[in-house]
Design an enzyme around this catalytic site. Structure first.
Site, short mmCIF file in Angstrom:
data_model
loop_
_atom_site.label_atom_id
_atom_site.label_comp_id
_atom_site.label_asym_id
_atom_site.label_seq_id
_atom_site.Cartn_x
_atom_site.Cartn_y
_atom_site.Cartn_z
N GLU A 1 -86.71 -88.70 -88.16
CA GLU A 1 -85.84 -89.79 -87.70
C GLU A 1 -84.49 -89.26 -87.25
O GLU A 1 -83.94 -89.68 -86.23
CB GLU A 1 -85.63 -90.80 -88.83
CG GLU A 1 -86.83 -91.67 -89.13
CD GLU A 1 -86.58 -92.56 -90.33
OE1 GLU A 1 -86.35 -93.75 -90.13
OE2 GLU A 1 -86.61 -92.06 -91.46
N SER B 1 -85.82 -94.07 -101.47
CA SER B 1 -84.89 -95.18 -101.31
C SER B 1 -84.22 -95.42 -102.65
O SER B 1 -84.84 -95.29 -103.70
CB SER B 1 -85.67 -96.42 -100.87
OG SER B 1 -84.94 -97.59 -101.21
N ASN C 1 -57.84 -67.92 -67.27
CA ASN C 1 -58.85 -68.66 -66.52
C ASN C 1 -60.15 -67.85 -66.37
O ASN C 1 -61.24 -68.37 -66.61
CB ASN C 1 -58.32 -69.07 -65.15
CG ASN C 1 -57.15 -70.04 -65.27
OD1 ASN C 1 -56.85 -70.50 -66.37
ND2 ASN C 1 -56.51 -70.35 -64.17
N ASN D 1 -89.37 -91.68 -97.12
CA ASN D 1 -88.95 -91.88 -95.73
C ASN D 1 -88.97 -90.59 -94.92
O ASN D 1 -88.54 -89.54 -95.42
CB ASN D 1 -87.55 -92.48 -95.70
CG ASN D 1 -87.51 -93.85 -96.34
OD1 ASN D 1 -88.48 -94.62 -96.25
ND2 ASN D 1 -86.42 -94.16 -97.01
N GLN E 1 -61.09 -77.21 -70.37
CA GLN E 1 -60.97 -76.90 -71.80
C GLN E 1 -61.89 -77.81 -72.62
O GLN E 1 -62.29 -77.47 -73.72
CB GLN E 1 -59.51 -77.08 -72.23
CG GLN E 1 -59.26 -76.80 -73.68
CD GLN E 1 -57.78 -76.59 -73.97
OE1 GLN E 1 -57.19 -75.59 -73.58
NE2 GLN E 1 -57.18 -77.55 -74.65
N SER F 1 -56.42 -75.97 -78.17
CA SER F 1 -57.88 -75.94 -78.30
C SER F 1 -58.35 -75.00 -79.40
O SER F 1 -59.54 -74.87 -79.66
CB SER F 1 -58.51 -75.53 -76.96
OG SER F 1 -57.98 -74.30 -76.53
N LYS G 1 -90.76 -95.87 -101.84
CA LYS G 1 -90.51 -95.35 -100.50
C LYS G 1 -90.47 -93.83 -100.42
O LYS G 1 -89.95 -93.15 -101.28
CB LYS G 1 -89.17 -95.89 -99.98
CG LYS G 1 -89.19 -97.37 -99.67
CD LYS G 1 -90.00 -97.69 -98.41
CE LYS G 1 -89.30 -97.18 -97.20
NZ LYS G 1 -88.57 -98.18 -96.45
N THR H 1 -103.13 -94.40 -75.00
CA THR H 1 -102.28 -94.72 -73.85
C THR H 1 -101.77 -96.12 -74.14
O THR H 1 -102.49 -96.94 -74.74
CB THR H 1 -103.04 -94.70 -72.52
OG1 THR H 1 -104.08 -95.67 -72.58
CG2 THR H 1 -103.67 -93.33 -72.23
N HIS H 2 -100.54 -96.38 -73.76
CA HIS H 2 -99.88 -97.65 -74.10
C HIS H 2 -99.88 -97.89 -75.62
O HIS H 2 -99.85 -99.02 -76.07
CB HIS H 2 -100.56 -98.84 -73.40
CG HIS H 2 -100.86 -98.59 -71.96
ND1 HIS H 2 -99.97 -98.91 -70.95
CD2 HIS H 2 -101.93 -98.02 -71.36
CE1 HIS H 2 -100.49 -98.56 -69.79
NE2 HIS H 2 -101.68 -98.01 -69.99
N TYR I 1 -59.28 -73.63 -61.19
CA TYR I 1 -59.28 -74.02 -62.60
C TYR I 1 -58.43 -75.28 -62.83
O TYR I 1 -57.35 -75.43 -62.26
CB TYR I 1 -58.73 -72.88 -63.48
CG TYR I 1 -58.60 -73.30 -64.93
CD1 TYR I 1 -59.69 -73.19 -65.78
CD2 TYR I 1 -57.42 -73.84 -65.43
CE1 TYR I 1 -59.60 -73.62 -67.10
CE2 TYR I 1 -57.32 -74.26 -66.74
CZ TYR I 1 -58.42 -74.15 -67.57
OH TYR I 1 -58.33 -74.57 -68.87
N1 ARG Z 1 -57.87 -72.91 -73.45
C1 ARG Z 1 -58.08 -72.87 -72.05
C2 ARG Z 1 -59.47 -73.41 -71.68
O1 ARG Z 1 -60.25 -73.51 -72.55
C3 ARG Z 1 -57.95 -71.48 -71.54
C4 ARG Z 1 -57.56 -71.41 -70.11
C5 ARG Z 1 -56.18 -71.92 -69.96
N2 ARG Z 1 -55.65 -71.71 -68.66
C6 ARG Z 1 -54.57 -72.32 -68.24
N3 ARG Z 1 -54.19 -72.06 -67.05
N4 ARG Z 1 -53.89 -73.13 -68.99
O2 ARG Z 1 -59.78 -73.74 -70.56
#
Ligand code: ARG
Length: 461
Positions: free
Chosen positions: A292, A279, A112, A287, A324, A25, A285, A157-158, A319
């Site tokens: 948007e 455009s 965790n 825009n 993650q 991650s 144009k 309205t509408h 957990y």
């Molecule tokens: N990268 C993990 C997360 O975002 C950190 C916690 C990981 N804990 C584990 N027991 N693998 O949740």
């Protein structure tokens, strides 16, 4: 050890290369680095406070973490996917820098409770940033409302012309939506500002930790009461993203009106060139890209909310790695909302208001028909009868291609002998708006009062 991972002890084979990339991650959670270091400094300080670390170990850890902070700040940190996430990257680097003391940082802690703490710290700052941007946009709206307190436009309205309103009143309607958005964020901040640290992996820790001490160092209002809940629930992130989704829904409504108003059919406003594009094929144009895009981006944030709700749904305690996946939607919602608010706060003060065009439109569509009915009621006609009489007058005006105010007194009196010369003041859009002079009404005088109250309320958020 078949692997260099901090958790590699029980493994005999190394991680599959694809799985390593799949489970990592660090590519996105490195955004938490500042808050991860903040949490670690507090944790180490607490461990020394209760005698689990020596003062020398604490000092080495804090110094090492500060040095790492500087490395990351100047982009001199080598993030490694093999180390999975932001937490293990920083911890490994700490040990590289200071040796054995670094290996003691994780005492009485788990990733965790660490990650749950990091996101809460991160979101706390994120919420403050969104609230500041909201306030900036709201200030812009109040300024416009004050300037345009007398500007008349058709209220719809509408999407059909209904009754005249003031443009200032319309701006203050937007202001109110954002006011509630700010209040939602404030509520959500209160629930997010509770510290999971100490929950460790799920059951707490056998070290004599002092959670209140760490919480105070980190500015948390309280410590989480239950360790299983603390490491697992992400409801605070869902609430935040929900508040963001509502902000985007509100901005999308404003965006839609701006797109309509700036079209040549309406011509109510002219958006600043700096916020529009042209455009490549049609030279004429201009825009309204910014509104948007904001309208379109609302879809992303609603999607972020759905992702988080679905991610959390049915997760058993405590957990699970599913969590993650909480980060990217939260980051995306935060980035999108901040950018959208910034775009609106920059664009609106430079928007030109075409007062004449708006007033002309307000005079069309029999927008003061209700005022004529109210006029007859004041002369003793029951409202339902008055409604019927005015309906007939509207029909006659339509047939001759005129507005009610263009009918002569004689013509009007044919529908009710109670009509007198003073009816024309009632049929004017100025008279119609000015008559709605109660709190929350559209009369210019009320808009000015509402502007004053809005400024005071803004001071308090
Ligand atoms: N990268 C993990 C997360 O975002 C950190 C916690 C990981 N804990 C584990 N027991 N693998 O949740």
């Amino acid at each position: 050890m078949a692997t260099e991972k901090p958790w590699g002890g029980r493994f005999t084979e190394s991680t599959d290369a694809f799985v390593e990339a799949f489970t990592a991650s660090v590519g996105f959670d490195r955004r938490l680095w500042r808050h991860d270091i903040q949490g670690s400094v507090a944790h180490a300080t607490m461990l020394a406070h209760v005698g689990v670390l020596t003062a020398a170990e604490r000092d080495a850890i804090v110094k090492g973490l500060k040095a790492i902070e500087a490395e990351i700040e100047r982009d001199g940190f080598a993030w490694r996917e093999a180390l999975e996430d932001v937490h293990m990257n920083i911890e490994a680097r700490l040990t590289e820098r200071i040796g054995d003391a670094g290996k003691k940082l994780h005492t009485g802690r788990s990733r965790n409770d660490q990650v749950a703490t990091d996101i809460r710290l991160y979101l706390r700052d994120g919420i403050d940033a969104v609230r500041a941007e909201l306030k900036r946009l709201q200030t812009a709206l109040v300024d416009i409302a004050e300037r345009e307190a007398e500007t008349l436009m058709p209220g719809f309205t509408h999407l059909q012309i209904a009754q005249p309103v003031t443009f200032g009143h319309h701006m203050l309607a937007w202001f109110e939506m954002l006011m509630r958005d700010g209040a939602r964020l404030r509520d959500c901040r209160g629930r997010a500002n509770v510290m999971p640290l100490g929950a460790a992996a799920l059951a707490g820790t056998s070290y004599p930790i002092d959670r209140a001490y760490t919480a105070k160092l980190l500015g948390f209002d309280a410590v989480a009461e239950n360790s299983l809940d603390a490491v697992s629930d992400r409801d605070f992130a869902i609430e935040f993203t929900g508040a963001c989704a509502l902000i985007m829904v509100h901005l999308s409504r404003m965006a839609e009106e701006l797109v309509l108003w700036s079209s040549s059919q309406f011509g109510f406003v002219e958006l600043p060139d700096a916020y529009c594009t042209g455009s490549s094929i049609m030279p004429q144009k201009k825009n309204p890209d910014v509104p948007e895009l904001v309208r379109g981006k609302s879809g992303r944030v609603i999607g972020d909310l759905m992702a988080l709700l679905t991610l959390m749904k049915s997760q058993p305690l405590a957990y699970n790695k599913d969590n993650q996946e909480d980060k990217e939607p939260v980051f995306d919602a935060l980035d999108t909302v901040l950018a959208s608010l910034r775009a609106f706060a920059g664009m609106l003060p430079a928007m030109q208001v075409r007062r004449e065009t708006m007033a002309r439109a307000a005079r069309q569509g029999f927008s003061t028909a209700t005022d004529l009915a109210d006029y007859l009621v004041r002369k003793g006609v029951p409202f339902r009868d008055a409604h019927e009489v005015v309906g007939k007058a509207v029909r006659a005006a339509l047939d001759s291609g005129r507005e009610l105010s263009q009918l002569s007194l004689d013509e009007l009196r044919r529908f009710s002998p109670l009509v007198a010369e003073d009816v024309y003041a009632v049929l004017s859009i100025e008279g119609s708006a000015a008559a709605r002079r109660h709190v929350g009404g559209t009369a210019p005088a009320q808009v000015r009062e509402a502007v004053k109250r809005a400024r005071v309320r803004l001071q308090e958020v």
